[in-house]
Enzyme design. Structure first.
Site, PDB file in Angstrom:
ATOM      1  N   ASP A 172      -6.880  -8.786  -2.740  1.00 46.69           N
ATOM      2  CA  ASP A 172      -6.398  -9.197  -4.010  1.00 46.69           C
ATOM      3  C   ASP A 172      -4.678  -9.665  -3.486  1.00 46.69           C
ATOM      4  O   ASP A 172      -3.893  -8.473  -3.810  1.00 46.69           O
ATOM      5  CB  ASP A 172      -6.784  -8.127  -4.691  1.00 46.69           C
ATOM      6  CG  ASP A 172      -6.833  -8.774  -6.025  1.00 46.69           C
ATOM      7  OD1 ASP A 172      -5.400  -9.803  -6.276  1.00 46.69           O
ATOM      8  OD2 ASP A 172      -7.228  -8.351  -6.622  1.00 46.69           O
ATOM      9  N   HIS A 173      -4.270 -10.748  -3.812  1.00 49.71           N
ATOM     10  CA  HIS A 173      -2.648 -10.908  -4.405  1.00 49.71           C
ATOM     11  C   HIS A 173      -2.230 -10.360  -5.456  1.00 49.71           C
ATOM     12  O   HIS A 173      -0.844 -10.304  -5.572  1.00 49.71           O
ATOM     13  CB  HIS A 173      -2.813 -12.130  -3.837  1.00 49.71           C
ATOM     14  CG  HIS A 173      -0.990 -12.613  -2.734  1.00 49.71           C
ATOM     15  ND1 HIS A 173      -0.070 -11.534  -3.285  1.00 49.71           N
ATOM     16  CD2 HIS A 173      -0.824 -14.078  -2.643  1.00 49.71           C
ATOM     17  CE1 HIS A 173       0.879 -12.139  -2.038  1.00 49.71           C
ATOM     18  NE2 HIS A 173       0.007 -13.684  -1.712  1.00 49.71           N
ATOM     19  N   ARG A 174      -2.937  -9.824  -6.162  1.00 50.23           N
ATOM     20  CA  ARG A 174      -2.385  -8.739  -7.476  1.00 50.23           C
ATOM     21  C   ARG A 174      -1.990  -7.397  -7.004  1.00 50.23           C
ATOM     22  O   ARG A 174      -1.207  -6.988  -7.278  1.00 50.23           O
ATOM     23  CB  ARG A 174      -3.645  -8.760  -8.678  1.00 50.23           C
ATOM     24  CG  ARG A 174      -3.626 -10.035  -8.571  1.00 50.23           C
ATOM     25  CD  ARG A 174      -4.994 -10.136 -10.597  1.00 50.23           C
ATOM     26  NE  ARG A 174      -6.102  -9.114  -9.189  1.00 50.23           N
ATOM     27  CZ  ARG A 174      -7.168  -9.402 -10.256  1.00 50.23           C
ATOM     28  NH1 ARG A 174      -7.417  -9.533 -11.506  1.00 50.23           N
ATOM     29  NH2 ARG A 174      -8.380  -8.587  -9.504  1.00 50.23           N
TER      30      ARG A 174
END
Length: 481
Positions: free
Chosen positions: A451-453
């Protein structure tokens, strides 16, 4: 005599419905307290439903294969007592009520009878959350708290609130329903072959319909249909017209429709939510794992439980300790990033019911031998539909082994609520650079989706490199811990 109605209990874990897989009882059967009366399938597992009372089965209100909402009446019991069925006792208390009796109490101004607490759990499967015998939960190993750990405390499975339902007159199960006693695999076979189980006579013990009964009925039906088709074709088909022939054409229907429910429904909802909520990024790393394969072979030769998957799991735990952002969760409601100080390692398992991801609690506290055995038990329970709701919730990071299907790499979708998932590809003998020369080596590709968040590209790359370094040379771990 008095009767007591029983509604499907609250399944917990956010589930609101389940499918009646199989009744273990029939109308007129005597049952004891906690005796398994049915198997129900939730979106996560198949569990046994124990009887809340001792008495006689007066009526069954749901057929096998039907989906039932929580709070819906499913069975009526006839109890020993002085009050007549549907009447009231000397104190004016209603003798007919659902699992909670809340709706009836409001309507009749009388108290309801609470289901007795369970004393012994059925051995075959776990019981429903918040109902039936208590299931002992394993305690976490004693652990030293990590610095900066924001991990929340372990949440206990709370007792479910009873569900209310307006009482109605009990309806007896028909004789046709009683004849459809069989097992879930046989019921699925019948659905696939288009066989009406109410028209099949069971040859198994106590009239249970067997696989052979279904196949025999399917052959008889197919023979009759083929004869009708040939007669119609002979009368109406023009000369020289082509017809469908061959094994595939004759043994399979032109199309099959299967209701979307159970595990498939839950998996679809979770994957869609994950794909459209978390911005996925996938990175790949192809490595020489010859030393890992040799290590596993040596450990097995010494009688120690070991597998390549267990080595990857151990390497993942070490990689997480060095890159903790991979073991976190995005809490949108609290506007916080939750970083876990423990690893509940999810293991993706392909089962007859669909994909399931049970998890190993505190996998980072296990030795490699313990991981090997725990992973084996986890997969076995999932395939046997014995995975408990507790094992299917609370995961923090996952592994999927697509290599067992001969796949080299992929872009796995995150398990909802997790920051990363690692996919193992197949181990293949390939020409590879080794000590300045080309040699035949065991090679594997790792695929990491995150998850790039929560995880930056650099953090994902460092984690993947750490895992790859350990698999390339297990001795490297001495420089990491």
């Amino acid at each position: 005599m008095a009767v007591k109605e029983f509604a499907l209990p609250d399944l917990g874990e956010g589930l609101t419905e389940s499918e009646i897989v199989e009744w273990h009882v029939a109308v007129g059967d005597l049952v004891t307290l906690n005796q398994p009366i049915a198997e129900v399938e939730t979106a996560k597992a198949i569990v046994s439903l124990p009887s809340p009372v001792a008495g006689t089965i007066f009526a069954l209100h749901a057929e096998p294969g039907s989906t039932v909402q929580v709070g819906t009446r499913i069975v009526t019991f006839e109890l020993e007592g002085d009050a007549p069925a549907g009447g009231s006792d000397s104190n004016g208390a209603a003798s007919v009520g659902d699992v909670s009796g809340a709706a009836d109490d409001a309507a009749k101004g009388a108290g309801s009878e609470a289901a007795p607490a369970a004393e012994a759990a059925p051995e075959r499967n776990a019981v429903l959350v918040g109902y039936g015998p208590a299931v002992e939960s394993g305690k976490r190993p004693t652990r030293k708290p990590r610095k900066g750990s924001g991990a929340p405390a372990e949440t206990e499975l709370a007792a479910a609130e009873p569900a209310a339902e307006t009482a109605t007159e009990p309806v007896a199960v028909s004789q046709a329903d009683a004849r459809t006693k069989t097992t879930p695999p046989v019921r699925k076979l019948a659905a696939d072959r288009g066989v009406d189980l109410t028209q099949v006579t069971g040859t198994g013990p106590e009239g249970v319909i067997t696989r052979d009964d279904v196949l025999s009925a399917a052959e008889t039906s197919a023979a009759g249909t083929q004869a009708d088709d040939e007669t119609a074709a002979g009368a109406s088909a023009p000369a020289g017209s082509g017809t469908r022939t061959g094994v595939l054409a004759s043994s399979r229907p032109r199309e099959t429709r299967t209701p979307i429910k159970s595990v498939r429904k839950a998996t679809a909802a979770a994957m869609v939510a994950s794909a459209f909520t978390a911005p996925h990024v996938t990175e790949f790393l192809t490595i020489d794992v010859t030393r890992t394969v040799e290590l596993v072979a040596k450990l097995k030769a010494k009688g120690t439980a070991a597998s390549v998957l267990a080595v990857v799991a151990k390497a993942l735990c070490i990689g997480v300790a060095r890159n903790p952002s991979l073991n976190s969760r995005w809490d949108a409601n609290a506007n916080e990033i939750v970083e876990f100080g423990y690893i509940n390692l999810g293991i993706a398992v392909a089962t007859p019911r669909g994909l399931m991801v049970p998890n190993l609690k505190d996998a980072d506290a296990m030795t490699m031998a313990e991981l090997t055995e725990a992973i084996g038990d986890l997969a076995h329970n999932a395939r046997a539909s014995k995975a408990t709701p507790a094992s299917l919730n609370g995961g923090t990071i996952s592994i999927t082994n697509v290599g067992v299907f001969g796949i080299d790499a992929g872009t796995p979708i995150l398990n909802p609520g997790e920051a990363a998932i690692l996919a193992m590809g197949a181990v293949r003998k390939m020409p590879w650079e080794h000590h300045g020369e080309v040699a035949l080596r065991d090679v594997m590709t790792l695929s990491l989706s995150f998850d790039h968040r929560l995880v930056d590209g650099e953090q994902g790359a460092r984690f993947l490199t750490d895992v790859g370094s350990i698999l390339n040379d297990p001795g490297t771990v001495l420089t990491m811990v």
